[in-house]
Design an enzyme around this catalytic site. Structure first.
Site, short mmCIF file in Angstrom:
data_model
loop_
_atom_site.label_atom_id
_atom_site.label_comp_id
_atom_site.label_asym_id
_atom_site.label_seq_id
_atom_site.Cartn_x
_atom_site.Cartn_y
_atom_site.Cartn_z
N ARG A 1 -7.99 -1.47 -1.77
CA ARG A 1 -7.82 -0.50 -0.70
C ARG A 1 -8.21 0.90 -1.21
O ARG A 1 -7.95 1.25 -2.36
CB ARG A 1 -6.39 -0.55 -0.17
CG ARG A 1 -6.13 -1.88 0.52
CD ARG A 1 -4.68 -2.14 0.82
NE ARG A 1 -4.21 -1.40 1.98
CZ ARG A 1 -3.05 -1.64 2.58
NH1 ARG A 1 -2.25 -2.60 2.14
NH2 ARG A 1 -2.68 -0.93 3.62
N GLY B 1 0.81 -1.20 0.00
CA GLY B 1 0.00 0.00 0.00
C GLY B 1 0.85 1.26 0.00
O GLY B 1 0.49 2.26 -0.63
N ASP C 1 -0.52 -0.70 13.25
CA ASP C 1 0.19 -1.95 13.00
C ASP C 1 0.51 -2.71 14.28
O ASP C 1 0.85 -3.90 14.24
CB ASP C 1 1.49 -1.69 12.23
CG ASP C 1 1.24 -1.34 10.77
OD1 ASP C 1 0.13 -1.63 10.28
OD2 ASP C 1 2.13 -0.77 10.13
#
Length: 407
Positions: free
Chosen positions: A121, A93, A289
Site C-alpha cells: 500500500r 493499514g 468502506d
C-alpha cells in the site's frame, strides 16, 4: 475456512461491534500518555491486536481486567531506545500509517513489516516529506525502515490519498518541542476520520486547532494525559446489517450513536436514497468502506447506481473495486468496473454462486449478507477474513437465523 450459505432471512436485534477506527485512536492516545488509562468496549480483532502489539514495542503496557476493558500504561516522555524498534503491523493499514511518524518522534524511527497486501500500500506522502527532512527511508522485500528524528515545522500532504497520513502526524507532532502544522494541498477526503483523531486526542488533553481559511491543522507541544474512554459502535460494520434490512431481513440495529463523527454514519441516509427507485450517483470518497454493502443494496433494486470517486478502494486489503464487482458478478449481478467507479444495475434477485473472499473482510461480509436474498446457495471462500475486523460476525449471523456450514 470455506462456507456454504443457504438463503434464509435474518431476524432479531444486533449491536455492531465497537468502532475499529476509534479503538485504534484511543489505544494510541492512551499509550502516549504519562499514566494509566482505562478503555471500555474494546473487542479484540486482528487489526486492534496489531496496534496493541506495536504500542507495546514502543514501551506501553496493557492488561484486560475484564472482557471488553483494557488498562493501558502509557510511555509518557521517558522511554529510550538503543536500537530501532521492530513493528509487526499485521494487515492493518491504520496501524502502519499511524505508527511511522510516532516512531520517528518517540524512538528515532523503526522497522515495519506486515502481511497480505499491507506493505504494497502506498506510503509516498510520508516518503516525500521525511526525505526532505533528511530522514532515511528504505523499503525493500516487504520491510520498511525509517530512521531519523521528526522536526517541528509545516507538513504539506495531499488530501486525496488517505486521511491516515494526517492522523499519524497529528498524533506525533505534540511530542515535539515547538509548534507544527499539517496542511493539505487538496480538499481533504474522509475528513471525518481526522475529526475522530482530534476527538481521541482531546480525550487525552491534546487540542488541535484548525487553521482558519486553510486546509490544515495547528499543533502545539503538549503532554498526553491518561483518561477514561469508551469506544462507540461501528457504523461501517452496521452497514452490513443495513444491507440485510434492505434485502428483506428485519434486523433491528441497536447501540449506534446518531451524532457520531464516523464518516460511515452516511449509510443511514444512503439507505433511504437507494430505497427509492431510479438511477443514482453516489460519491464514496468520504466513506469508501461502505462500497461493498452499498453495492449489494444497489444490486437488488430498481435502477442503476454509479459509485464515483472510488479509486482509493483499489488500495485496500484487496482491489476492492475489482473484488466487489467480482463478488456481485459471481452471484449473478450486473456490474461495470471503471478506473475510479463502479456501476451496478439493479435486478429483482441475485442467483447465488461461489464468491472468492479475496482475503478481504468486507467482501466476505457483503457476500454473506447478499446470500440471504439469493435464489440458490452461496459458497464463500476464505470466510475467516472476517477476523480482521469483526471476529464474531458469523456467530451473530447464525444467531439471527443465518444458515451455513463449513465445507
Amino acid at each position: 475456512m470455506d462456507i456454504q450459505i443457504t438463503p434464509a432471512k435474518l431476524y432479531g436485534a444486533v449491536t455492531p461491534p465497537p468502532s475499529k477506527s476509534m479503538a485504534h485512536r484511543l489505544i494510541i492516545a492512551a499509550a502516549l500518555a504519562d499514566g494509566v488509562s482505562t478503555l471500555e468496549n474494546i473487542v479484540p480483532s486482528q487489526d486492534i491486536e496489531a496496534t496493541l502489539r506495536c504500542m507495546t514495542v514502543l514501551g506501553a503496557r496493557w492488561e484486560a481486567p475484564k472482557p471488553g476493558t483494557i488498562r493501558v500504561h502509557g510511555i509518557g516522555r521517558g522511554h529510550t531506545f538503543v536500537d530501532l524498534p521492530r513493528f509487526d503491523c499485521g494487515e492493518s493499514g491504520s496501524t502502519l500509517r499511524f505508527l511511522i511518524p510516532i516512531a520517528l518522534a518517540v524512538a528515532g524511527g523503526g522497522v515495519f513489516t506486515g502481511h497480505g497486501r499491507l506493505m504494497e500500500r502506498p506510503q509516498g506522502p510520508y516518503a516525500d516529506l521525511f526525505r526532505e527532512q533528511g530522514i532515511s527511508w528504505e523499503q525493500r522485500d516487504g520491510v520498511l525502515t525509517v530512521q531519523g528524528r521528526l522536526s517541528p515545522g509545516e507538513y504539506l500532504l495531499p488530501g486525496n490519498v488517505s486521511s491516515q497520513f494526517f492522523t499519524g502526524l497529528l498524533f506525533a507532532l505534540p511530542l515535539l518541542d515547538a509548534p507544527s502544522a499539517v496542511l493539505s494541498s487538496t480538499e481533504i477526503e474522509s475528513r471525518e476520520y481526522i475529526t475522530m483523531t482530534m476527538e481521541a486526542m482531546r480525550q487525552a488533553g491534546i487540542s488541535v486547532a484548525e487553521k482558519p481559511g486553510l486546509r490544515g491543522f495547528e499543533v502545539l507541544p503538549a503532554a498526553y494525559c491518561p483518561f477514561a474512554g469508551a469506544v462507540e459502535a461501528d457504523w461501517s460494520q452496521a452497514a452490513f446489517w443495513y444491507a440485510a434490512n434492505f434485502l428483506g431481513s428485519p434486523v433491528e440495529i441497536q447501540g449506534l450513536n446518531p451524532l457520531s463523527a464516523q464518516g460511515d454514519l452516511a449509510v443511514a441516509s444512503l439507505y433511504w436514497r437507494l430505497a427509492r427507485p431510479g438511477d443514482r450517483e453516489i460519491d464514496v470518497s468520504g466513506c469508501p468502506d461502505l462500497l461493498p454493502p452499498l453495492a449489494v443494496m444497489a444490486a437488488v433494486r430498481q435502477g442503476t447506481v454509479r459509485f464515483v470517486h472510488a479509486a482509493r478502494l483499489r488500495l485496500k486489503e484487496s482491489d476492492r473495486l475489482q473484488t466487489t464487482a467480482a463478488m456481485l458478478q459471481a452471484l449473478g449481478g450486473t456490474v461495470e468496473e471503471g478506473a475510479d467507479s463502479l456501476t451496478v444495475q439493479g435486478q429483482p434477485q441475485l442467483l447465488g454462486g461461489t464468491v472468492d473472499g479475496a482475503n478481504d473482510h468486507r467482501i466476505v461480509m457483503a457476500a454473506a449478507v447478499a446470500a440471504t436474498a439469493c435464489a440458490g446457495s452461496v459458497t464463500v471462500l476464505g470466510a475467516e477474513a472476517v477476523h480482521k475486523s469483526y471476529p464474531d460476525f458469523f456467530t451473530v449471523y447464525q444467531a439471527l437465523g443465518g444458515a451455513f456450514h463449513v465445507l
